[in-house]
Design a protein around this motif. Structure first.
Motif, PDB file in Angstrom:
ATOM      1  N   LEU A 116     -22.356  -4.528 -17.933  1.00  0.00           N
ATOM      2  CA  LEU A 116     -21.947  -3.219 -18.430  1.00  0.00           C
ATOM      3  C   LEU A 116     -20.600  -3.294 -19.124  1.00  0.00           C
ATOM      4  O   LEU A 116     -20.396  -2.688 -20.181  1.00  0.00           O
ATOM      5  CB  LEU A 116     -21.906  -2.212 -17.281  1.00  0.00           C
ATOM      6  CG  LEU A 116     -23.271  -1.771 -16.744  1.00  0.00           C
ATOM      7  CD1 LEU A 116     -23.110  -1.016 -15.442  1.00  0.00           C
ATOM      8  CD2 LEU A 116     -24.002  -0.910 -17.776  1.00  0.00           C
ATOM      9  N   GLY A 119     -20.933  -4.365 -22.516  1.00  0.00           N
ATOM     10  CA  GLY A 119     -21.700  -3.485 -23.391  1.00  0.00           C
ATOM     11  C   GLY A 119     -23.197  -3.660 -23.302  1.00  0.00           C
ATOM     12  O   GLY A 119     -23.919  -3.174 -24.167  1.00  0.00           O
ATOM     13  N   ASP A 174     -26.949   2.140 -28.702  1.00  0.00           N
ATOM     14  CA  ASP A 174     -25.902   2.290 -27.686  1.00  0.00           C
ATOM     15  C   ASP A 174     -26.536   2.708 -26.367  1.00  0.00           C
ATOM     16  O   ASP A 174     -26.800   3.887 -26.153  1.00  0.00           O
ATOM     17  CB  ASP A 174     -24.874   3.333 -28.129  1.00  0.00           C
ATOM     18  CG  ASP A 174     -23.724   3.470 -27.139  1.00  0.00           C
ATOM     19  OD1 ASP A 174     -23.683   2.716 -26.146  1.00  0.00           O
ATOM     20  OD2 ASP A 174     -22.853   4.330 -27.365  1.00  0.00           O
ATOM     21  N   PHE A 176     -25.320   3.124 -23.586  1.00  0.00           N
ATOM     22  CA  PHE A 176     -24.486   4.029 -22.800  1.00  0.00           C
ATOM     23  C   PHE A 176     -24.810   5.492 -23.073  1.00  0.00           C
ATOM     24  O   PHE A 176     -24.417   6.366 -22.303  1.00  0.00           O
ATOM     25  CB  PHE A 176     -23.002   3.750 -23.074  1.00  0.00           C
ATOM     26  CG  PHE A 176     -22.506   2.478 -22.450  1.00  0.00           C
ATOM     27  CD1 PHE A 176     -21.984   2.471 -21.164  1.00  0.00           C
ATOM     28  CD2 PHE A 176     -22.585   1.285 -23.135  1.00  0.00           C
ATOM     29  CE1 PHE A 176     -21.544   1.292 -20.582  1.00  0.00           C
ATOM     30  CE2 PHE A 176     -22.139   0.104 -22.558  1.00  0.00           C
ATOM     31  CZ  PHE A 176     -21.619   0.108 -21.276  1.00  0.00           C
ATOM     32  N   GLN A 177     -25.543   5.752 -24.174  1.00  0.00           N
ATOM     33  CA  GLN A 177     -25.953   7.126 -24.448  1.00  0.00           C
ATOM     34  C   GLN A 177     -26.932   7.627 -23.383  1.00  0.00           C
ATOM     35  O   GLN A 177     -26.982   8.828 -23.104  1.00  0.00           O
ATOM     36  CB  GLN A 177     -26.590   7.215 -25.836  1.00  0.00           C
ATOM     37  CG  GLN A 177     -25.627   6.993 -26.990  1.00  0.00           C
ATOM     38  CD  GLN A 177     -24.606   8.101 -27.115  1.00  0.00           C
ATOM     39  OE1 GLN A 177     -24.822   9.230 -26.682  1.00  0.00           O
ATOM     40  NE2 GLN A 177     -23.466   7.786 -27.704  1.00  0.00           N
ATOM     41  N   ALA A 180     -24.697   8.716 -20.711  1.00  0.00           N
ATOM     42  CA  ALA A 180     -23.989   9.928 -21.128  1.00  0.00           C
ATOM     43  C   ALA A 180     -24.893  11.144 -21.010  1.00  0.00           C
ATOM     44  O   ALA A 180     -24.444  12.239 -20.646  1.00  0.00           O
ATOM     45  CB  ALA A 180     -23.496   9.767 -22.561  1.00  0.00           C
ATOM     46  N   SER A 185     -19.873   9.385 -19.454  1.00  0.00           N
ATOM     47  CA  SER A 185     -19.590   8.751 -20.736  1.00  0.00           C
ATOM     48  C   SER A 185     -19.272   7.275 -20.548  1.00  0.00           C
ATOM     49  O   SER A 185     -18.976   6.818 -19.437  1.00  0.00           O
ATOM     50  CB  SER A 185     -18.409   9.445 -21.430  1.00  0.00           C
ATOM     51  OG  SER A 185     -17.195   9.122 -20.760  1.00  0.00           O
ATOM     52  N   ARG A 186     -19.323   6.543 -21.647  1.00  0.00           N
ATOM     53  CA  ARG A 186     -19.038   5.109 -21.628  1.00  0.00           C
ATOM     54  C   ARG A 186     -17.651   4.836 -21.059  1.00  0.00           C
ATOM     55  O   ARG A 186     -17.487   4.013 -20.156  1.00  0.00           O
ATOM     56  CB  ARG A 186     -19.147   4.558 -23.048  1.00  0.00           C
ATOM     57  CG  ARG A 186     -18.794   3.080 -23.190  1.00  0.00           C
ATOM     58  CD  ARG A 186     -18.636   2.698 -24.661  1.00  0.00           C
ATOM     59  NE  ARG A 186     -18.394   1.290 -24.813  1.00  0.00           N
ATOM     60  CZ  ARG A 186     -19.290   0.409 -25.215  1.00  0.00           C
ATOM     61  NH1 ARG A 186     -20.524   0.803 -25.489  1.00  0.00           N
ATOM     62  NH2 ARG A 186     -18.987  -0.869 -25.331  1.00  0.00           N
ATOM     63  N   ASP A 187     -16.632   5.523 -21.594  1.00  0.00           N
ATOM     64  CA  ASP A 187     -15.259   5.266 -21.153  1.00  0.00           C
ATOM     65  C   ASP A 187     -15.066   5.617 -19.682  1.00  0.00           C
ATOM     66  O   ASP A 187     -14.396   4.886 -18.943  1.00  0.00           O
ATOM     67  CB  ASP A 187     -14.274   6.054 -22.012  1.00  0.00           C
ATOM     68  CG  ASP A 187     -14.193   5.515 -23.438  1.00  0.00           C
ATOM     69  OD1 ASP A 187     -14.624   4.364 -23.656  1.00  0.00           O
ATOM     70  OD2 ASP A 187     -13.718   6.247 -24.323  1.00  0.00           O
ATOM     71  N   LEU A 190     -16.844   2.790 -17.550  1.00  0.00           N
ATOM     72  CA  LEU A 190     -16.174   1.492 -17.572  1.00  0.00           C
ATOM     73  C   LEU A 190     -14.803   1.556 -16.901  1.00  0.00           C
ATOM     74  O   LEU A 190     -14.417   0.609 -16.198  1.00  0.00           O
ATOM     75  CB  LEU A 190     -16.039   1.004 -19.021  1.00  0.00           C
ATOM     76  CG  LEU A 190     -17.353   0.726 -19.748  1.00  0.00           C
ATOM     77  CD1 LEU A 190     -17.091   0.086 -21.100  1.00  0.00           C
ATOM     78  CD2 LEU A 190     -18.284  -0.148 -18.920  1.00  0.00           C
TER      79      LEU A 190
END
Length: 274
Positions: A116, A119, A174, A176-177, A180, A185-187, A190
């Motif tokens: 993860l 990415g 992506d 991570f969508q 989301a 969310s991605r940020d 992580l």
């Protein structure tokens, strides 16, 4: 973006320019395992025919816009009427407590966390969710909310299907969508994984900036390190200690115990010559 105005003949969609087009021109649209998983779930609901018409819409650029936010994906799809239809797909987001469980489980698996953070979506990430009694992908129609502003009363209509296919390509680009859509969310994910992994690891290594500069050690830089101190040697046992281990001998010479008379002899036998 230019488009024709008015109703198209025979119910055909109004052709548009500048719409969102699927990258795939034939065959399957979804390329990665996670986007294929999403499409497989949709196709398992018995939407085959409408999904095919939606696929044609997606490839011809009939979707004008696609937005994804927590729980909701909205697509604006140009149909046979001048006003684009609004197709909406909703899914229940995980609660903050549920995401905390997921993040701790992911951080506890070094491979998952590493992929993860790089990415990538781990192939068996669904098992993490399942182990907590949660689901990453919806498994029944009851878990999805779909509606469209078109007059077609059946769900999903081709406008919703087109939105689903472009959503799958968004997941391709992506992964991570997907998370989301479920509320993280991605940020956020992580940052939380880094925090948890940092807590789980040992103390941080010393900061190189805290070390003294090399210029202060030039006089000793080429000096061999001091050898380690030799191990401590226990004190030697006294040569006449054996006599103290014996039971007292009932023998005396001129009133002096024989053990004391033997003691000088024991000491003399171990004395080294000068």
């Amino acid at each position: 973006m230019s488009e024709q105005r008015g109703f198209s003949r025979f119910g055909k969609p109004i052709r548009v320019e500048g719409g969102l087009k699927a990258r795939s021109t034939r065959g399957e649209i979804a390329q990665t395992w996670w986007s294929r998983r999403f499409i497989e779930v949709l196709e398992s609901f018995g939407m085959g025919g409408r999904l095919q018409r939606g696929k044609n819409y997606a490839r011809s650029g009939q979707v004008l816009n696609l937005t994804l936010s927590t729980s909701v994906v909205v697509g604006l799809v140009q149909g046979s009427r001048p006003e684009p239809y609004r197709a909406r797909i909703g899914v229940k987001a995980l609660s903050a407590e549920q995401w905390d469980q997921v993040e701790r489980a992911l951080a506890g698996q070094a491979l998952y966390a590493a992929k993860l953070l790089a990415g990538e979506m781990p192939e068996d990430v669904e098992q993490i969710f399942a182990g907590l009694g949660l689901e990453l992908f919806p498994t029944t129609m009851r878990e999805l909310t779909m509606d469209c502003s078109c007059p077609d009363w059946e769900i999903p209509c081709k406008h919703l299907a087109a939105t689903c296919y472009l959503l799958a390509e968004t997941f391709d680009a992506d992964p991570f969508q997907i998370l989301a859509w479920r509320g993280r969310s991605r940020d956020e994910l992580l940052d939380r994984l880094r925090e948890l992994r940092g807590t789980a690891s040992g103390p941080a290594p010393a900061d190189p900036e805290d070390a003294a500069p090399l210029s202060e050690h030039l006089d000793t830089f080429w000096t061999a390190p001091e050898p380690p101190a030799p191990p401590a040697v226990p004190d030697a046992t006294a040569p006449d200690a054996l006599l103290d281990e014996l039971d007292p001998l009932p023998v005396a010479v001129d009133g002096e115990p024989v053990v004391e008379l033997l003691r000088p002899a024991y000491r003399a036998m171990t004395r080294r010559p000068l």
